[in-house]
Design a protein around this motif. Structure first.
Motif, short mmCIF file in Angstrom:
data_model
loop_
_atom_site.label_atom_id
_atom_site.label_comp_id
_atom_site.label_asym_id
_atom_site.label_seq_id
_atom_site.Cartn_x
_atom_site.Cartn_y
_atom_site.Cartn_z
N CYS A 191 -6.58 -2.16 2.18
CA CYS A 191 -6.48 -0.96 1.33
C CYS A 191 -7.69 -0.05 1.51
O CYS A 191 -7.60 1.16 1.31
CB CYS A 191 -6.34 -1.35 -0.13
N SER A 192 -8.84 -0.63 1.88
CA SER A 192 -10.07 0.16 2.00
C SER A 192 -9.94 1.28 3.03
O SER A 192 -10.61 2.31 2.94
CB SER A 192 -11.24 -0.74 2.36
N VAL A 230 -11.40 -3.35 -3.66
CA VAL A 230 -10.08 -3.19 -3.05
C VAL A 230 -9.87 -4.25 -1.98
O VAL A 230 -10.81 -4.90 -1.52
CB VAL A 230 -9.91 -1.79 -2.40
N THR A 259 0.81 -1.22 0.00
CA THR A 259 0.00 0.00 0.00
C THR A 259 0.85 1.27 0.00
O THR A 259 0.29 2.37 0.00
CB THR A 259 -0.92 0.03 1.24
N VAL A 295 -8.41 4.44 1.16
CA VAL A 295 -9.09 5.05 0.01
C VAL A 295 -9.73 6.37 0.43
O VAL A 295 -10.39 6.45 1.46
CB VAL A 295 -10.17 4.09 -0.55
N TYR A 330 -3.96 4.28 -6.95
CA TYR A 330 -5.22 5.02 -6.83
C TYR A 330 -5.00 6.52 -6.75
O TYR A 330 -5.75 7.29 -7.33
CB TYR A 330 -5.97 4.53 -5.58
N TYR A 370 -6.87 -0.14 -5.68
CA TYR A 370 -6.09 0.85 -4.93
C TYR A 370 -4.60 0.60 -5.10
O TYR A 370 -3.83 1.51 -5.43
CB TYR A 370 -6.44 0.80 -3.45
N CYS A 371 -4.15 -0.66 -4.91
CA CYS A 371 -2.71 -0.96 -4.97
C CYS A 371 -2.32 -1.76 -6.21
O CYS A 371 -1.12 -1.98 -6.44
CB CYS A 371 -2.28 -1.73 -3.71
N PRO A 405 0.51 3.29 -3.92
CA PRO A 405 -0.75 2.93 -4.59
C PRO A 405 -0.90 3.59 -5.95
O PRO A 405 -0.36 4.67 -6.19
CB PRO A 405 -1.81 3.45 -3.61
#
Length: 486
Positions: free
Chosen positions: A274-275, A270, A169, A278, A174, A248-249, A172
């Motif tokens: 990772c959530s 995700v 992470t 975000v 994202y 995300y990653c 990322p």
């Protein structure tokens, strides 16, 4: 989606120029590891066990010791069996053979007890449960075989790639996509021009593209037409069919079931870990919003690209068109069956719902529908976390200080809630201008709308009863001082 090279994102893919944007490269390392994970090998009991529970198969060996289980599992990685505990009859244990090497051997899962063995092979013992599905932890499985398959995948990936997972992470993809990158670019551009106030920018989605990540990536279609309200993602554990990558990653979401989470409002997929990273930039997809009533306020306005819920706008417009002089407006109830019809019309037809005089001649039905919509919000217009702040503000004896405290509370409301409340209070102020006809002043409206707009976090009847006076006063103050507070 097919796995691709395990290379990281190229420099060109991170370009801030929408014309130069290229989709990211999914990282396949964890996918490859899952493919290499040991396969389950069921060790069957040679004789029929009378004590075998009906939800277990021939992998059940009855009441045997750990040592006996170790011998039966021998040296086969992925071998498993189920035994009944000798110390606690009626309790069952899943014994699973897995090879741990080096430092990984010390990272046993918290609910597994390892039995030592030579050559790195260990027997991991899990307390096994059944409640209609099989489980040893949070995940629940239709069969023991699926449970073991998932356990072997997880063990293999978490031991072979522990350091990789810990760092996945830190870089990322994202943050280089969608709202976040252009918000940063917009802020930097404005600061360079000497304007410190960043203007929010959001984007419309290309409905032809199914992946939320790719939809975010279609920067060339970006417009400023969408609402700029922040909204947290509504993540829920999800089982993905077929290979899926974290948006995300960019890493593979491993496991057999419940591999990650999906936002039920926008469809973002995700990893669970990772959530938490975000940003609050959910742009709900109308296809995922099943109804209008009882839908989160911010979710609804973002999905429909409006500043306020269409129910509020349409009902107020209809009331101001033909109901401002109606005696007892908002106090007199319409027929509940007809109010329910209005609710169903909004849920079915959205902003195409017909609430005209031709459909509902009694304006009290429209007023009742508006109150029902506000009352049924999962998070009230005056949010749960600010409820006590407004109640305490109403208790301040000095008028100016009380008004200032209410104003401070209003400034802390989520933008969509603030805008809805502002619009509603301006309308109710206009209602009071017809008091000689409708007999509804600010105090009367406060009595009606206090419990509708404000609800205590704990659904406690005594608390609601004790706070009714303050609820009424808060709404009354907002109506009387609408021009100052908003």
């Amino acid at each position: 989606m097919a796995a691709s090279s395990n290379s990281s994102l190229s420099g060109s893919s991170l370009s801030s120029d929408p014309e130069d944007y290229q989709p990211p490269i999914w990282k396949s390392y964890l996918y490859q590891l899952q493919q290499e994970a040991p396969r389950p090998k069921r060790i069957t009991c040679p004789q029929e066990m009378e004590s075998r529970p009906k939800y277990y198969g021939r992998e059940f060996h009855g009441m045997i010791s750990r040592e006996s289980a170790d011998e039966l599992l021998a040296g086969a990685e992925g071998a498993y069996l189920i035994r009944e505990s000798q110390r606690q009859p009626g309790m069952h244990t899943l014994a699973l053979r897995y090879r741990r090497t080096g430092a990984s051997a010390s990272r046993a899962r918290p609910h597994a007890t390892p039995s030592p063995s030579r050559f790195g092979l260990q027997t991991l013992n899990y307390r096994l449960f059944y409640d209609g599905k099989h489980f040893v932890g949070e995940k629940r499985f239709e069969s023991v075989h699926d449970l073991v398959t998932d356990a072997l995948i997880t063990l293999h990936i978490e031991t072979k790639a522990a350091e990789y997972i810990a760092k996945m992470t830190t870089n990322p993809i994202y943050e280089h996509l969608g709202y976040t990158s252009l918000l940063k670019d917009e802020a930097a551009h404005r600061l360079s021009r000497g304007r410190a106030e960043p203007r929010r920018v959001t984007f419309q989605r290309d409905e032809r593209i199914s992946s939320p990540l790719v939809r975010r990536s279609a920067l060339k279609d970006a417009t400023e037409k969408q609402c700029s309200y922040d909204k947290v993602h509504n993540f829920k554990v999800h089982t993905f069919r077929g290979p899926h990558w974290c948006e995300y990653c960019a890493n593979f979401m491993w496991g057999l079931i419940a591999q990650g989470v999906r936002c039920s409002d926008c469809g973002l997929n995700v990893h669970k870990q990772c959530s938490k990273l975000v940003p609050s930039d959910c742009q709900p997809d109308l296809r995922r919003i099943k109804k209008v009533f009882s839908c989160d306020l911010t979710t609804l306005v973002k999905a429909h690209n409006t500043t306020r819920p269409m129910v509020v706008d349409m009902c107020i417009r209809e009331i101001e068109l033909r109901g401002m002089k109606s005696e007892g407006l908002y106090r007199v109830s319409g027929f509940s069956e007809h109010i329910e019809d209005v609710r169903l019309a909004f849920d079915r037809d959205g902003d195409k719902a017909d609430i005209s005089a031709n459909a509902y001649a009694d304006i009290n039905i429209i007023a009742g529908a508006l109150k029902l919509y506000l009352r049924d919000l999962p998070i009230p217009v005056i949010t749960f976390d600010l409820y006590s702040k407004f109640i305490q503000a109403a208790k301040i004896p000095i008028a100016d200080a009380r008004l200032e405290a209410v104003h401070e509370g209003l400034l802390q409301l989520p933008p969509a809630h603030y805008e809805t409340l502002r619009y509603l209070m301006a309308h109710l102020k206009r209602v009071t201008m017809f008091e000689k006809d409708n007999f509804m002043n600010a105090e009367n409206l406060g009595i009606v709308f206090g419990p509708t707009l404000m609800q205590p976090p704990e659904q406690n009847a005594l608390t609601t009863l004790n706070d009714m006076r303050q609820q009424k006063l808060v709404v009354q103050l907002m109506i009387e001082h609408e021009d100052v507070l908003f």
